[in-house]
Design a protein around this motif. Structure first.
Motif, PDB file in Angstrom:
ATOM      1  N   MET A 152       0.837  -1.185   0.000  1.00 28.20           N
ATOM      2  CA  MET A 152       0.000   0.000   0.000  1.00 28.20           C
ATOM      3  C   MET A 152       0.872   1.235   0.000  1.00 28.20           C
ATOM      4  SD  MET A 152      -3.224  -0.634  -0.105  1.00 28.20           S
ATOM      5  CE  MET A 152      -3.585   1.081   0.078  1.00 28.20           C
ATOM      6  N   THR A 153       0.337   2.311  -0.491  1.00 25.30           N
ATOM      7  CA  THR A 153       1.051   3.571  -0.490  1.00 25.30           C
ATOM      8  C   THR A 153       0.743   4.341   0.774  1.00 25.30           C
ATOM      9  OG1 THR A 153      -0.738   4.653  -1.647  1.00 25.30           O
ATOM     10  CG2 THR A 153       1.026   3.728  -3.002  1.00 25.30           C
ATOM     11  N   ALA A 154       1.641   5.242   1.121  1.00 28.08           N
ATOM     12  CA  ALA A 154       1.430   6.061   2.313  1.00 28.08           C
ATOM     13  C   ALA A 154       0.273   7.020   2.090  1.00 28.08           C
ATOM     14  CB  ALA A 154       2.704   6.837   2.635  1.00 28.08           C
ATOM     15  N   ALA A 155      -0.365   7.425   3.176  1.00 27.18           N
ATOM     16  CA  ALA A 155      -1.545   8.285   3.084  1.00 27.18           C
ATOM     17  C   ALA A 155      -1.227   9.636   2.459  1.00 27.18           C
ATOM     18  CB  ALA A 155      -2.142   8.475   4.466  1.00 27.18           C
ATOM     19  N   ASN A 156      -0.008  10.130   2.605  1.00 22.66           N
ATOM     20  CA  ASN A 156       0.340  11.431   2.043  1.00 22.66           C
ATOM     21  C   ASN A 156       0.979  11.333   0.668  1.00 22.66           C
ATOM     22  OD1 ASN A 156       2.733  10.339   2.818  1.00 22.66           O
ATOM     23  ND2 ASN A 156       3.432  12.094   4.013  1.00 22.66           N
ATOM     24  N   ALA A 157       1.023  10.167   0.083  1.00 23.12           N
ATOM     25  CA  ALA A 157       1.592   9.985  -1.254  1.00 23.12           C
ATOM     26  C   ALA A 157       0.604  10.447  -2.313  1.00 23.12           C
ATOM     27  CB  ALA A 157       1.931   8.515  -1.469  1.00 23.12           C
ATOM     28  N   THR A 158       1.108  10.658  -3.502  1.00 17.31           N
ATOM     29  CA  THR A 158       0.254  11.033  -4.622  1.00 17.31           C
ATOM     30  C   THR A 158      -0.722   9.899  -4.910  1.00 17.31           C
ATOM     31  OG1 THR A 158       2.063  12.306  -5.550  1.00 17.31           O
ATOM     32  CG2 THR A 158       0.268  11.718  -7.054  1.00 17.31           C
ATOM     33  N   PRO A 159      -2.008  10.184  -5.080  1.00 13.67           N
ATOM     34  CA  PRO A 159      -2.985   9.119  -5.345  1.00 13.67           C
ATOM     35  C   PRO A 159      -2.652   8.363  -6.625  1.00 13.67           C
ATOM     36  CG  PRO A 159      -4.096  11.185  -4.844  1.00 13.67           C
ATOM     37  CD  PRO A 159      -2.637  11.492  -4.994  1.00 13.67           C
ATOM     38  N   VAL A 160      -2.857   7.071  -6.588  1.00  8.16           N
ATOM     39  CA  VAL A 160      -2.653   6.256  -7.780  1.00  8.16           C
ATOM     40  C   VAL A 160      -3.943   6.243  -8.588  1.00  8.16           C
ATOM     41  CG1 VAL A 160      -0.913   4.791  -6.720  1.00  8.16           C
ATOM     42  CG2 VAL A 160      -3.300   4.144  -6.562  1.00  8.16           C
ATOM     43  N   GLN A 161      -3.823   5.922  -9.852  1.00 13.22           N
ATOM     44  CA  GLN A 161      -5.014   5.868 -10.698  1.00 13.22           C
ATOM     45  C   GLN A 161      -5.929   4.757 -10.204  1.00 13.22           C
ATOM     46  OE1 GLN A 161      -4.256   5.218 -14.841  1.00 13.22           O
ATOM     47  NE2 GLN A 161      -6.407   5.061 -15.334  1.00 13.22           N
ATOM     48  N   ALA A 162      -7.184   5.057 -10.064  1.00 15.17           N
ATOM     49  CA  ALA A 162      -8.152   4.076  -9.585  1.00 15.17           C
ATOM     50  C   ALA A 162      -8.301   2.933 -10.567  1.00 15.17           C
ATOM     51  CB  ALA A 162      -9.498   4.740  -9.350  1.00 15.17           C
ATOM     52  N   ASN A 163      -8.315   1.726 -10.042  1.00 17.96           N
ATOM     53  CA  ASN A 163      -8.581   0.513 -10.824  1.00 17.96           C
ATOM     54  C   ASN A 163      -7.623   0.325 -11.998  1.00 17.96           C
ATOM     55  OD1 ASN A 163     -11.598   1.978 -10.330  1.00 17.96           O
ATOM     56  ND2 ASN A 163     -11.131   0.154  -9.180  1.00 17.96           N
ATOM     57  N   ALA A 164      -6.387   0.793 -11.860  1.00 20.56           N
ATOM     58  CA  ALA A 164      -5.416   0.655 -12.931  1.00 20.56           C
ATOM     59  C   ALA A 164      -4.884  -0.770 -13.030  1.00 20.56           C
ATOM     60  CB  ALA A 164      -4.259   1.633 -12.737  1.00 20.56           C
ATOM     61  N   GLN A 165      -4.860  -1.462 -11.916  1.00 16.15           N
ATOM     62  CA  GLN A 165      -4.403  -2.839 -11.891  1.00 16.15           C
ATOM     63  C   GLN A 165      -5.618  -3.746 -11.782  1.00 16.15           C
ATOM     64  OE1 GLN A 165      -1.423  -3.554  -8.838  1.00 16.15           O
ATOM     65  NE2 GLN A 165      -1.060  -1.356  -8.725  1.00 16.15           N
ATOM     66  N   ARG A 171      -5.065  -6.750  -9.878  1.00 15.67           N
ATOM     67  CA  ARG A 171      -4.773  -7.541  -8.681  1.00 15.67           C
ATOM     68  C   ARG A 171      -4.072  -6.637  -7.678  1.00 15.67           C
ATOM     69  NH1 ARG A 171      -0.996 -10.665  -6.017  1.00 15.67           N
ATOM     70  NH2 ARG A 171      -1.790 -12.628  -5.189  1.00 15.67           N
ATOM     71  N   TYR A 172      -4.593  -6.619  -6.459  1.00 14.57           N
ATOM     72  CA  TYR A 172      -4.035  -5.784  -5.399  1.00 14.57           C
ATOM     73  C   TYR A 172      -3.799  -6.648  -4.170  1.00 14.57           C
ATOM     74  CZ  TYR A 172      -5.772  -1.881  -8.180  1.00 14.57           C
ATOM     75  OH  TYR A 172      -6.012  -0.985  -9.188  1.00 14.57           O
ATOM     76  N   GLU A 173      -2.633  -6.471  -3.541  1.00 14.91           N
ATOM     77  CA  GLU A 173      -2.344  -7.136  -2.279  1.00 14.91           C
ATOM     78  C   GLU A 173      -2.634  -6.151  -1.165  1.00 14.91           C
ATOM     79  OE1 GLU A 173       1.680  -8.520  -2.554  1.00 14.91           O
ATOM     80  OE2 GLU A 173       1.071 -10.271  -3.726  1.00 14.91           O
ATOM     81  N   VAL A 174      -3.375  -6.588  -0.161  1.00 15.74           N
ATOM     82  CA  VAL A 174      -3.739  -5.734   0.961  1.00 15.74           C
ATOM     83  C   VAL A 174      -3.363  -6.428   2.272  1.00 15.74           C
ATOM     84  CG1 VAL A 174      -5.584  -4.524  -0.257  1.00 15.74           C
ATOM     85  CG2 VAL A 174      -6.111  -6.620   0.978  1.00 15.74           C
TER      86      VAL A 174
END
Length: 66
Positions: free
Chosen positions: A1-14, A16-19
Motif C-alpha cells: 500500500m502507499t502512504a496516506a500522504n503519497a500522490t494518489p494512484v489511478q483508480a482501478n489501474a491494476q 490484482r491488489y495485495e492488501v
C-alpha cells in the motif's frame, strides 16, 4: 500500500491488489486511489471470503497477504 500522504494512484489501474489487515475494512476503490474517474465505493468482505475478494464494479481482485 502507499502512504496516506503519497500522490494518489489511478483508480482501478491494476487488476490484482495485495492488501494487509491494517488496510481493513477493505473498499474499492482503495483510499489511496484517485476517485474522480472511478465507480462508487464498495466495501468487500475479504476476511469472510477466504482472504480473497473481487470488486463487483471493476473486477479488481484483492488478496489479503497477512
Amino acid at each position: 500500500m502507499t502512504a496516506a500522504n503519497a500522490t494518489p494512484v489511478q483508480a482501478n489501474a491494476q487488476k490484482r491488489y495485495e492488501v494487509c489487515r491494517s488496510d481493513l475494512p477493505l473498499s474499492c476503490p482503495l483510499p489511496s486511489m484517485a476517485l474522480w474517474n472511478s465507480h462508487p465505493r464498495v466495501y468487500l468482505p475479504i476476511e469472510s471470503e477466504g482472504g480473497e475478494a473481487d470488486c463487483p464494479y471493476c473486477g479488481s481482485h484483492f488478496v489479503l497477504i497477512d
